[in-house]
Write a protein that holds these residues in place. Structure first.
Motif, PDB file in Angstrom:
ATOM      1  N   ILE A   1       0.839  -1.205   0.000  1.00 17.48           N
ATOM      2  CA  ILE A   1       0.000   0.000   0.000  1.00 17.48           C
ATOM      3  C   ILE A   1       0.873   1.255   0.000  1.00 17.48           C
ATOM      4  O   ILE A   1       0.622   2.209  -0.746  1.00 17.48           O
ATOM      5  N   ALA A   2       1.908   1.248   0.836  1.00 20.75           N
ATOM      6  CA  ALA A   2       2.800   2.411   0.908  1.00 20.75           C
ATOM      7  C   ALA A   2       3.521   2.625  -0.418  1.00 20.75           C
ATOM      8  O   ALA A   2       3.592   3.756  -0.927  1.00 20.75           O
ATOM      9  N   TYR A   3       4.039   1.542  -0.992  1.00 17.88           N
ATOM     10  CA  TYR A   3       4.775   1.671  -2.262  1.00 17.88           C
ATOM     11  C   TYR A   3       3.856   2.109  -3.394  1.00 17.88           C
ATOM     12  O   TYR A   3       4.178   3.039  -4.149  1.00 17.88           O
ATOM     13  N   SER A   4       2.714   1.455  -3.532  1.00 13.61           N
ATOM     14  CA  SER A   4       1.806   1.772  -4.646  1.00 13.61           C
ATOM     15  C   SER A   4       1.237   3.177  -4.508  1.00 13.61           C
ATOM     16  O   SER A   4       0.997   3.854  -5.523  1.00 13.61           O
ATOM     17  N   THR A   5       1.009   3.639  -3.286  1.00 13.33           N
ATOM     18  CA  THR A   5       0.516   5.004  -3.095  1.00 13.33           C
ATOM     19  C   THR A   5       1.554   6.015  -3.551  1.00 13.33           C
ATOM     20  O   THR A   5       1.228   7.001  -4.241  1.00 13.33           O
ATOM     21  N   TRP A   6       2.801   5.788  -3.186  1.00 17.72           N
ATOM     22  CA  TRP A   6       3.889   6.672  -3.627  1.00 17.72           C
ATOM     23  C   TRP A   6       3.990   6.720  -5.139  1.00 17.72           C
ATOM     24  O   TRP A   6       4.047   7.796  -5.745  1.00 17.72           O
ATOM     25  N   ARG A   7       3.949   5.558  -5.775  1.00 19.20           N
ATOM     26  CA  ARG A   7       4.121   5.493  -7.218  1.00 19.20           C
ATOM     27  C   ARG A   7       2.884   6.033  -7.945  1.00 19.20           C
ATOM     28  O   ARG A   7       3.009   6.657  -9.004  1.00 19.20           O
ATOM     29  N   ALA A   8       1.704   5.814  -7.388  1.00 20.80           N
ATOM     30  CA  ALA A   8       0.491   6.287  -8.051  1.00 20.80           C
ATOM     31  C   ALA A   8       0.424   7.803  -8.078  1.00 20.80           C
ATOM     32  O   ALA A   8      -0.020   8.400  -9.065  1.00 20.80           O
ATOM     33  N   PHE A   9       0.867   8.447  -7.002  1.00 18.83           N
ATOM     34  CA  PHE A   9       0.799   9.907  -6.932  1.00 18.83           C
ATOM     35  C   PHE A   9       2.055  10.582  -7.482  1.00 18.83           C
ATOM     36  O   PHE A   9       2.070  11.806  -7.642  1.00 18.83           O
TER      37      PHE A   9
ATOM     38  N   SER B   1      -2.306  12.544 -11.201  1.00 19.64           N
ATOM     39  CA  SER B   1      -1.615  11.434 -11.836  1.00 19.64           C
ATOM     40  C   SER B   1      -2.594  10.569 -12.616  1.00 19.64           C
ATOM     41  O   SER B   1      -3.664  10.212 -12.098  1.00 19.64           O
TER      42      SER B   1
ATOM     43  N   LEU C   1      -4.254   7.221 -11.162  1.00 19.81           N
ATOM     44  CA  LEU C   1      -5.439   7.208 -10.314  1.00 19.81           C
ATOM     45  C   LEU C   1      -6.699   6.867 -11.104  1.00 19.81           C
ATOM     46  O   LEU C   1      -7.717   6.491 -10.520  1.00 19.81           O
TER      47      LEU C   1
ATOM     48  N   LEU D   1      -7.301  -2.604  -8.343  1.00 16.93           N
ATOM     49  CA  LEU D   1      -7.438  -2.489  -6.892  1.00 16.93           C
ATOM     50  C   LEU D   1      -8.785  -3.035  -6.428  1.00 16.93           C
ATOM     51  O   LEU D   1      -8.866  -3.762  -5.428  1.00 16.93           O
TER      52      LEU D   1
END
Length: 285
Positions: free
Chosen positions: A59-67, A109, A112, A119
């Motif tokens: 979740i932390a990694y994908s949130t960083w990459r998504a935004f 981004s 999103l 997801l």
């Protein structure tokens, strides 16, 4: 026993030890009167703890990459987090999934716009529901371990009743897997978009798409679509054979769920390294 349980101490009256917090849920008057919170002697907490840690890391990694909205395309590779790219603010991709159907008003981004589909498929997946119900909500934390909640309504009330849309997310996931397959085919091009080339990124994409398809097709909804509601398998030999194949994949649904989760993050991270200039994609031919 497999759960590492021991028999409770039983009083002469026939009842087990004192019951703490009796009255509701698993401590209700109609349930077995067991005093301890659980009878397991093994490290039952380790599995839900590792599950929660793994999901939090993703979740932390994908949130960083998504935004991030950056470093998601390095010809011929496009990150699976950004494919297809639906906004006009996408990085131009020659022959790639750069569709731009969302107007210039979208300033965030483009990831999103597309991540909601894979997801939603994973969030409503039968295995992932078990994983995060146990890992995050302790509902229940493990087999033969009472959950701390006083009430239990299952998935019959809002918002968990929305989990029933999983079968529809399956159809969307098939489409996303098809687009990622197209991206994998494009990975056999060179930096100048000429065909007949293969790099380390091509191998990463091949592994990822194989795991994506294996996880998608191992879905319980897929198994039901292929062979469900049939009264006589003998009258449907093709569907019966397909049902058997999907069933064998379904036996490994948990392993495929984790393997595909890791592989899609690895594919994105590989594109990030190449696009940011931190790593040069080795070319085999």
């Amino acid at each position: 026993m497999a759960t590492g349980t021991e028999p409770p101490h039983v009083h002469k009256s026939g009842a087990s030890g004192p019951v703490h917090g009796a009255g509701t849920g698993v401590r209700g008057p109609t349930r077995a009167a067991i005093g301890p919170r659980h009878l397991r002697t093994d490290r039952w907490w380790l599995s839900p703890a590792l599950t929660a840690a793994g999901l939090l890391a993703f979740i932390a990694y994908s949130t960083w990459r998504a935004f991030a909205n950056a470093d998601y395309y390095a010809a011929p590779y496009v990150s699976p987090f950004y494919s297809p790219c639906l906004a006009e603010n996408c990085v131009p991709m020659q022959g790639g999934p750069d569709w731009g159907i969302v107007g210039s008003w979208w300033g965030l981004s483009p990831a999103l716009l597309i991540l909601i589909f894979p997801l939603g498929f994973r969030l409503t997946c039968y295995y992932y529901r078990k994983a995060y119900y146990r890992g995050f909500w302790a509902s229940p934390p493990a087999c033969a371990v009472a959950e701390p909640h006083r009430k239990y309504s299952g998935e019959t009330r809002f918002p968990l009743i929305l989990q029933n849309v999983h079968r529809y997310f399956f159809y969307l996931a098939i489409g996303v897997a098809g687009i990622l397959t197209y991206d994998t085919v494009l990975a056999f091009r060179g930096e100048d978009y000429s065909w007949g080339h293969m790099g380390l990124g091509t191998v990463v994409f091949l592994i990822n798409i194989a795991l994506i398809w294996a996880y998608t097709l191992s879905c319980h909804s897929c198994r039901h679509i292929v062979g469900g509601r049939l009264k006589h398998f003998s009258k449907h030999p093709v569907r019966y054979r397909l049902w058997g194949w999907v069933g064998r994949l379904n036996e490994r649904h948990m392993q495929l769920a984790w393997a595909s989760l890791i592989s899609v993050a690895a594919a994105d991270f590989y594109v990030y390294l190449v696009a940011s200039g931190a790593f040069d994609d080795p070319r085999f031919f």
